[in-house]
Design a protein around this motif. Structure first.
Motif, PDB file in Angstrom:
ATOM      1  N   ILE A 142       0.849  -1.186   0.000  1.00  0.00           N
ATOM      2  CA  ILE A 142       0.000   0.000   0.000  1.00  0.00           C
ATOM      3  C   ILE A 142       0.883   1.234   0.000  1.00  0.00           C
ATOM      4  N   SER A 143       0.435   2.281  -0.667  1.00  0.00           N
ATOM      5  CA  SER A 143       1.191   3.529  -0.755  1.00  0.00           C
ATOM      6  C   SER A 143       0.261   4.709  -0.506  1.00  0.00           C
ATOM      7  N   ALA A 144       0.859   5.839  -0.151  1.00  0.00           N
ATOM      8  CA  ALA A 144       0.086   7.048   0.148  1.00  0.00           C
ATOM      9  C   ALA A 144      -0.524   7.613  -1.132  1.00  0.00           C
ATOM     10  N   ARG A 145      -1.778   8.071  -1.036  1.00  0.00           N
ATOM     11  CA  ARG A 145      -2.484   8.650  -2.175  1.00  0.00           C
ATOM     12  C   ARG A 145      -2.543  10.163  -2.133  1.00  0.00           C
ATOM     13  N   GLU A 146      -2.478  10.719  -0.949  1.00  0.00           N
ATOM     14  CA  GLU A 146      -2.660  12.169  -0.807  1.00  0.00           C
ATOM     15  C   GLU A 146      -2.011  12.628   0.476  1.00  0.00           C
ATOM     16  N   ARG A 147      -1.537  13.871   0.463  1.00  0.00           N
ATOM     17  CA  ARG A 147      -0.960  14.479   1.668  1.00  0.00           C
ATOM     18  C   ARG A 147      -1.903  15.551   2.167  1.00  0.00           C
ATOM     19  N   PHE A 148      -2.262  15.468   3.436  1.00  0.00           N
ATOM     20  CA  PHE A 148      -3.163  16.448   4.027  1.00  0.00           C
ATOM     21  C   PHE A 148      -2.451  17.796   4.153  1.00  0.00           C
ATOM     22  N   ASN A 149      -3.191  18.841   3.843  1.00  0.00           N
ATOM     23  CA  ASN A 149      -2.665  20.196   3.944  1.00  0.00           C
ATOM     24  C   ASN A 149      -3.459  20.932   5.018  1.00  0.00           C
ATOM     25  N   TYR A 150      -2.850  21.105   6.175  1.00  0.00           N
ATOM     26  CA  TYR A 150      -3.519  21.777   7.291  1.00  0.00           C
ATOM     27  C   TYR A 150      -3.287  23.285   7.290  1.00  0.00           C
ATOM     28  N   PHE A 151      -2.428  23.773   6.402  1.00  0.00           N
ATOM     29  CA  PHE A 151      -2.121  25.203   6.375  1.00  0.00           C
ATOM     30  C   PHE A 151      -3.149  25.936   5.536  1.00  0.00           C
ATOM     31  N   VAL A 152      -3.764  26.948   6.107  1.00  0.00           N
ATOM     32  CA  VAL A 152      -4.738  27.772   5.398  1.00  0.00           C
ATOM     33  C   VAL A 152      -4.100  29.138   5.157  1.00  0.00           C
ATOM     34  N   PRO A 153      -3.837  29.514   3.897  1.00  0.00           N
ATOM     35  CA  PRO A 153      -3.178  30.797   3.645  1.00  0.00           C
ATOM     36  C   PRO A 153      -4.056  31.970   4.060  1.00  0.00           C
ATOM     37  N   ARG A 154      -3.412  32.995   4.512  1.00  0.00           N
ATOM     38  CA  ARG A 154      -4.126  34.200   4.940  1.00  0.00           C
ATOM     39  C   ARG A 154      -4.675  34.939   3.735  1.00  0.00           C
ATOM     40  N   GLU A 155      -5.922  35.364   3.832  1.00  0.00           N
ATOM     41  CA  GLU A 155      -6.549  36.056   2.718  1.00  0.00           C
ATOM     42  C   GLU A 155      -5.937  37.447   2.554  1.00  0.00           C
ATOM     43  N   SER A 156      -5.610  37.787   1.312  1.00  0.00           N
ATOM     44  CA  SER A 156      -5.051  39.097   1.006  1.00  0.00           C
ATOM     45  C   SER A 156      -6.173  40.105   0.747  1.00  0.00           C
ATOM     46  N   PHE A 157      -5.776  41.369   0.610  1.00  0.00           N
ATOM     47  CA  PHE A 157      -6.751  42.432   0.361  1.00  0.00           C
ATOM     48  C   PHE A 157      -7.316  42.281  -1.044  1.00  0.00           C
ATOM     49  N   ASN A 158      -8.645  42.239  -1.141  1.00  0.00           N
ATOM     50  CA  ASN A 158      -9.325  42.040  -2.418  1.00  0.00           C
ATOM     51  C   ASN A 158     -10.450  43.057  -2.537  1.00  0.00           C
ATOM     52  N   ILE A 159     -10.302  43.974  -3.510  1.00  0.00           N
ATOM     53  CA  ILE A 159     -11.320  45.018  -3.679  1.00  0.00           C
ATOM     54  C   ILE A 159     -12.619  44.428  -4.211  1.00  0.00           C
ATOM     55  N   MET A 160     -12.521  43.503  -5.149  1.00  0.00           N
ATOM     56  CA  MET A 160     -13.731  42.902  -5.714  1.00  0.00           C
ATOM     57  C   MET A 160     -14.492  42.103  -4.656  1.00  0.00           C
ATOM     58  N   GLY A 161     -13.749  41.462  -3.754  1.00  0.00           N
ATOM     59  CA  GLY A 161     -14.417  40.745  -2.677  1.00  0.00           C
ATOM     60  C   GLY A 161     -15.159  41.684  -1.741  1.00  0.00           C
ATOM     61  N   MET A 162     -14.600  42.873  -1.493  1.00  0.00           N
ATOM     62  CA  MET A 162     -15.298  43.849  -0.653  1.00  0.00           C
ATOM     63  C   MET A 162     -16.571  44.358  -1.322  1.00  0.00           C
ATOM     64  N   LEU A 163     -16.519  44.549  -2.647  1.00  0.00           N
ATOM     65  CA  LEU A 163     -17.699  45.052  -3.344  1.00  0.00           C
ATOM     66  C   LEU A 163     -18.831  44.031  -3.375  1.00  0.00           C
ATOM     67  N   LYS A 164     -18.511  42.776  -3.163  1.00  0.00           N
ATOM     68  CA  LYS A 164     -19.551  41.748  -3.132  1.00  0.00           C
ATOM     69  C   LYS A 164     -20.285  41.686  -1.799  1.00  0.00           C
ATOM     70  N   SER A 165     -19.785  42.398  -0.799  1.00  0.00           N
ATOM     71  CA  SER A 165     -20.418  42.376   0.511  1.00  0.00           C
ATOM     72  C   SER A 165     -21.683  43.233   0.506  1.00  0.00           C
ATOM     73  N   PRO A 166     -22.809  42.763   1.027  1.00  0.00           N
ATOM     74  CA  PRO A 166     -24.037  43.578   1.060  1.00  0.00           C
ATOM     75  C   PRO A 166     -23.891  44.849   1.885  1.00  0.00           C
ATOM     76  N   MET A 167     -23.134  44.798   2.981  1.00  0.00           N
ATOM     77  CA  MET A 167     -22.963  45.993   3.805  1.00  0.00           C
ATOM     78  C   MET A 167     -22.211  47.086   3.055  1.00  0.00           C
ATOM     79  N   ILE A 168     -21.187  46.694   2.288  1.00  0.00           N
ATOM     80  CA  ILE A 168     -20.433  47.681   1.512  1.00  0.00           C
ATOM     81  C   ILE A 168     -21.329  48.295   0.435  1.00  0.00           C
ATOM     82  N   LEU A 169     -22.166  47.483  -0.207  1.00  0.00           N
ATOM     83  CA  LEU A 169     -23.078  48.007  -1.229  1.00  0.00           C
ATOM     84  C   LEU A 169     -24.078  48.983  -0.623  1.00  0.00           C
ATOM     85  N   MET A 170     -24.584  48.683   0.574  1.00  0.00           N
ATOM     86  CA  MET A 170     -25.515  49.606   1.227  1.00  0.00           C
ATOM     87  C   MET A 170     -24.835  50.920   1.586  1.00  0.00           C
TER      88      MET A 170
END
Length: 254
Positions: A142-170
């Protein structure tokens, strides 16, 4: 029945029970997914590769039926699960960083003909019976099929993501109203502007009354503002109706 006879019977029973149990053996095959950076000082290249894979695999165990039976993995990747009685089992590899395929293990009685241990592939979520017709080689590989990735990269600043927020639109809509209201009021005719200022004064009076705790005057101001809007909206329709009646009277006189 004497004591030596009892001891002999118990000894023979243990031998019979031990003869029906099988040691499940196998090997973890190192690949590109499970390979570490550890280098051995041994000149043997195969030993270096084995130590490299074991260093990345870390502490792992090979178990049957959720740790009902189990055994550890040695540095060369081999494992042994001792004294497994006859039956059908699900083999899994418990590892913190790697994912392995599961296998179905069928251990036959010593009285049956052929191999004592049969290995078949197993897909998680499918029933154990009927068994697959595909037989895998034994000892298990038997051999390994996949390696678990526990690291979640930090989200960078995204202008388009902010514009999708309902509070920002209001907030953008409210800011546009604040900035555009003076231009709208400049283009309004004097009568409409006076009516708008009166309604705005009534609404501000009602808000101040409600904030101060005078709910009676606040509700009356709100009702008055609403009735005033109904009256102003009904005035144009009344004027149109009067004009239509006058036109009908003139046509009859002619």
């Amino acid at each position: 029945m004497t004591l030596p006879t009892v001891i002999c019977i118990l000894f023979l029973g243990c031998l019979l029970l031990g003869s029906s149990a099988v040691d499940v053996k196998g090997q973890i095959s190192w690949n590109d997914i499970c390979r570490g950076e550890f280098q051995s000082s041994s000149p043997d290249a195969s030993l270096t590769a084995q130590c490299s894979g074991y260093s990345q695999l870390g502490h792992a165990r090979v178990v049957l039926d959720n740790m009902k039976y189990g055994g550890g993995v040695l540095k060369d990747g081999s494992f042994v699960i001792p004294n497994v009685p006859s039956g059908t089992y699900l083999l899994s590899v418990i590892s913190h960083d790697h994912k392995f395929d599961q296998m179905r293990i069928d251990i036959k009685d010593s009285t049956s003909s052929g191999e004592f241990t049969e290995v078949r592939p197993y897909i998680p979520g499918t029933p154990m019976n009927p068994a697959s017709t595909i037989l895998l080689p034994y000892p298990i590989t038997i051999s390994a099929r996949e390696r678990f990735n526990y690291f979640v990269p930090r989200e960078s600043f995204n202008i388009m993501g902010m514009l999708k927020s309902p509070m920002i639109l209001m907030m953008i809509f409210a800011g546009g109203l604040v900035l555009g209201m003076p231009y709208l009021m400049k283009n309004m005719d004097p009568e409409s502007l006076q009516e708008f200022q009166k309604e705005q004064a009534k609404m501000s009076h009602a808000q101040n009354a409600l904030q101060s705790g005078d709910f009676k005057s606040g509700l009356s101001a709100l009702m008055g503002a609403a009735s005033g809007q109904d009256q102003t909206s009904s005035q144009p329709s009344q004027i149109r109706a009067q004009a239509a009646n006058k036109n009908r009277g003139k046509s009859k006189r002619r």
